[in-house]
Design a protein around this motif. Structure first.
Motif, mmCIF file in Angstrom:
data_model
loop_
_atom_site.group_PDB
_atom_site.id
_atom_site.type_symbol
_atom_site.label_atom_id
_atom_site.label_comp_id
_atom_site.label_asym_id
_atom_site.label_seq_id
_atom_site.Cartn_x
_atom_site.Cartn_y
_atom_site.Cartn_z
ATOM 1 N N ALA A 186 25.596 25.256 37.482
ATOM 2 C CA ALA A 186 26.048 24.037 36.812
ATOM 3 C C ALA A 186 26.596 23.033 37.817
ATOM 4 O O ALA A 186 26.311 21.836 37.734
ATOM 5 N N LEU A 187 27.369 23.521 38.772
ATOM 6 C CA LEU A 187 27.932 22.633 39.791
ATOM 7 C C LEU A 187 26.827 21.980 40.610
ATOM 8 O O LEU A 187 26.893 20.804 40.961
ATOM 9 N N GLN A 188 25.795 22.760 40.895
ATOM 10 C CA GLN A 188 24.724 22.293 41.776
ATOM 11 C C GLN A 188 23.742 21.359 41.057
ATOM 12 O O GLN A 188 23.239 20.419 41.654
ATOM 13 N N THR A 189 23.472 21.617 39.781
ATOM 14 C CA THR A 189 22.418 20.869 39.106
ATOM 15 C C THR A 189 22.932 19.738 38.230
ATOM 16 O O THR A 189 22.661 18.577 38.494
ATOM 17 N N THR A 190 23.688 20.070 37.213
ATOM 18 C CA THR A 190 24.060 19.053 36.231
ATOM 19 C C THR A 190 25.498 18.603 36.353
ATOM 20 O O THR A 190 25.930 17.706 35.660
ATOM 21 N N GLY A 191 26.247 19.278 37.198
ATOM 22 C CA GLY A 191 27.658 18.954 37.335
ATOM 23 C C GLY A 191 28.471 19.655 36.264
ATOM 24 O O GLY A 191 28.081 19.683 35.095
ATOM 25 N N ALA A 192 29.535 20.273 36.667
ATOM 26 C CA ALA A 192 30.446 20.928 35.724
ATOM 27 C C ALA A 192 31.853 20.701 36.240
ATOM 28 O O ALA A 192 32.079 20.632 37.453
ATOM 29 N N ASP A 193 32.782 20.554 35.312
ATOM 30 C CA ASP A 193 34.170 20.357 35.701
ATOM 31 C C ASP A 193 34.885 21.691 35.907
ATOM 32 O O ASP A 193 35.695 21.819 36.822
ATOM 33 N N TYR A 194 34.596 22.665 35.036
ATOM 34 C CA TYR A 194 35.323 23.932 35.079
ATOM 35 C C TYR A 194 34.496 25.087 34.540
ATOM 36 O O TYR A 194 33.618 24.883 33.700
ATOM 37 N N LEU A 195 34.883 26.287 34.976
ATOM 38 C CA LEU A 195 34.584 27.523 34.261
ATOM 39 C C LEU A 195 35.893 27.895 33.582
ATOM 40 O O LEU A 195 36.915 28.049 34.254
ATOM 41 N N ILE A 196 35.866 28.005 32.264
ATOM 42 C CA ILE A 196 37.062 28.376 31.514
ATOM 43 C C ILE A 196 36.930 29.846 31.150
ATOM 44 O O ILE A 196 35.965 30.246 30.496
ATOM 45 N N THR A 197 37.900 30.650 31.593
ATOM 46 C CA THR A 197 37.824 32.095 31.399
ATOM 47 C C THR A 197 39.217 32.705 31.330
ATOM 48 O O THR A 197 40.178 32.137 31.845
ATOM 49 N N GLY A 198 39.280 33.862 30.725
ATOM 50 C CA GLY A 198 40.495 34.665 30.748
ATOM 51 C C GLY A 198 40.353 35.843 31.693
ATOM 52 O O GLY A 198 41.252 36.681 31.786
ATOM 53 N N ASP A 199 39.230 35.931 32.384
ATOM 54 C CA ASP A 199 38.910 37.064 33.254
ATOM 55 C C ASP A 199 39.672 36.958 34.581
ATOM 56 O O ASP A 199 39.435 36.034 35.365
ATOM 57 N N LYS A 200 40.551 37.906 34.820
ATOM 58 C CA LYS A 200 41.392 37.861 36.026
ATOM 59 C C LYS A 200 40.570 37.926 37.317
ATOM 60 O O LYS A 200 40.951 37.337 38.330
ATOM 61 N N ASP A 201 39.457 38.643 37.301
ATOM 62 C CA ASP A 201 38.629 38.737 38.505
ATOM 63 C C ASP A 201 38.008 37.387 38.854
ATOM 64 O O ASP A 201 37.892 37.035 40.024
ATOM 65 N N LEU A 202 37.599 36.631 37.832
ATOM 66 C CA LEU A 202 37.067 35.295 38.084
ATOM 67 C C LEU A 202 38.187 34.317 38.428
ATOM 68 O O LEU A 202 38.040 33.486 39.326
ATOM 69 N N LEU A 203 39.313 34.437 37.748
ATOM 70 C CA LEU A 203 40.448 33.549 38.020
ATOM 71 C C LEU A 203 40.977 33.737 39.443
ATOM 72 O O LEU A 203 41.526 32.804 40.030
ATOM 73 N N ALA A 204 40.767 34.936 40.013
ATOM 74 C CA ALA A 204 41.211 35.200 41.385
ATOM 75 C C ALA A 204 40.477 34.309 42.391
ATOM 76 O O ALA A 204 40.927 34.135 43.520
ATOM 77 N N LEU A 205 39.353 33.717 41.983
ATOM 78 C CA LEU A 205 38.568 32.847 42.871
ATOM 79 C C LEU A 205 38.897 31.370 42.667
ATOM 80 O O LEU A 205 38.213 30.494 43.200
ATOM 81 N N ALA A 206 39.951 31.081 41.909
ATOM 82 C CA ALA A 206 40.270 29.696 41.536
ATOM 83 C C ALA A 206 40.587 28.801 42.731
ATOM 84 O O ALA A 206 40.471 27.582 42.631
ATOM 85 N N SER A 207 40.960 29.391 43.851
ATOM 86 C CA SER A 207 41.234 28.554 45.029
ATOM 87 C C SER A 207 39.938 28.009 45.639
ATOM 88 O O SER A 207 39.964 27.018 46.370
ATOM 89 N N ARG A 208 38.817 28.640 45.315
ATOM 90 C CA ARG A 208 37.527 28.218 45.890
ATOM 91 C C ARG A 208 36.580 27.583 44.894
ATOM 92 O O ARG A 208 35.641 26.891 45.288
ATOM 93 N N TYR A 209 36.797 27.855 43.617
ATOM 94 C CA TYR A 209 35.918 27.334 42.562
ATOM 95 C C TYR A 209 36.783 26.747 41.441
ATOM 96 O O TYR A 209 37.929 27.166 41.262
ATOM 97 N N PRO A 210 36.221 25.820 40.656
ATOM 98 C CA PRO A 210 36.998 25.246 39.547
ATOM 99 C C PRO A 210 37.047 26.202 38.345
ATOM 100 O O PRO A 210 36.366 26.013 37.350
ATOM 101 N N VAL A 211 37.855 27.248 38.480
ATOM 102 C CA VAL A 211 37.996 28.279 37.449
ATOM 103 C C VAL A 211 39.409 28.192 36.905
ATOM 104 O O VAL A 211 40.376 28.266 37.675
ATOM 105 N N ILE A 212 39.538 28.012 35.583
ATOM 106 C CA ILE A 212 40.867 27.903 34.977
ATOM 107 C C ILE A 212 40.915 28.662 33.659
ATOM 108 O O ILE A 212 39.878 28.963 33.064
ATOM 109 N N THR A 213 42.122 28.939 33.207
ATOM 110 C CA THR A 213 42.309 29.614 31.919
ATOM 111 C C THR A 213 42.188 28.591 30.794
ATOM 112 O O THR A 213 42.348 27.378 31.014
ATOM 113 N N PRO A 214 41.939 29.072 29.573
ATOM 114 C CA PRO A 214 41.937 28.143 28.437
ATOM 115 C C PRO A 214 43.256 27.366 28.335
ATOM 116 O O PRO A 214 43.244 26.162 28.075
ATOM 117 N N ALA A 215 44.381 28.046 28.556
ATOM 118 C CA ALA A 215 45.686 27.378 28.453
ATOM 119 C C ALA A 215 45.833 26.277 29.500
ATOM 120 O O ALA A 215 46.334 25.179 29.189
#
Length: 143
Positions: free
Chosen positions: A105-134
């Motif tokens: 999504a980031l590469q093709t159409t553009g995306a602002d965020y991945l919204i997830t509650g998954d701690k393993d994905l959230l651990a990458l938030a410093s490198r990717y736009p990954v945030i919690t729903p809250a």
């Protein structure tokens, strides 16, 4: 102002369906009202179709209704193919297609965020736009 473009992880979709008054439910409502554009992959939709029957006590949907719901979501969302590859810092390899969906999504159409509650994905938030729903809702509650 164009709508925010987000990838919703399966756990956010599940929570939004099972608990419409929750923050994920509010994000789903914003999607229905056109305030956010959602990008999904076949992987995420398949995972949703697989897991929803286990939560039937929460949402009360029959298998046919689940199929209809997933089909409707697939029509409403923009479906993209996850980017292949492996993120070495991802702790759970099963999350790779979810991260791959964000990367595509980031590469093709553009995306602002991945919204997830998954701690393993959230651990990458410093490198990717990954945030919690809250976090998303706190920043964009005016949707």
């Amino acid at each position: 102002m164009p709508a925010l473009r987000v990838v919703l992880d399966t756990n956010v979709l599940l929570s939004g369906i099972a608990y419409p008054a929750s923050v994920p439910g509010k994000i789903m409502a914003a999607w229905r009202h056109g305030s956010v554009d959602v990008l999904l992959s076949a992987y995420l939709l398949d995972e949703l179709r697989r897991v929803l029957p286990r939560l039937s006590n929460r949402h009360g949907l029959t298998l046919a209704e689940i199929d209809d719901l997933v089909d409707a979501l697939s029509i409403q969302a923009e479906i993209i193919e996850p980017q292949p590859g492996v993120e070495p810092d991802l702790r759970d390899v099963d999350d790779q297609p979810v991260l791959g969906t964000l990367l595509a999504a980031l590469q093709t159409t553009g995306a602002d965020y991945l919204i997830t509650g998954d701690k393993d994905l959230l651990a990458l938030a410093s490198r990717y736009p990954v945030i919690t729903p809250a976090e998303f809702w706190a920043a964009h509650a005016g949707l």
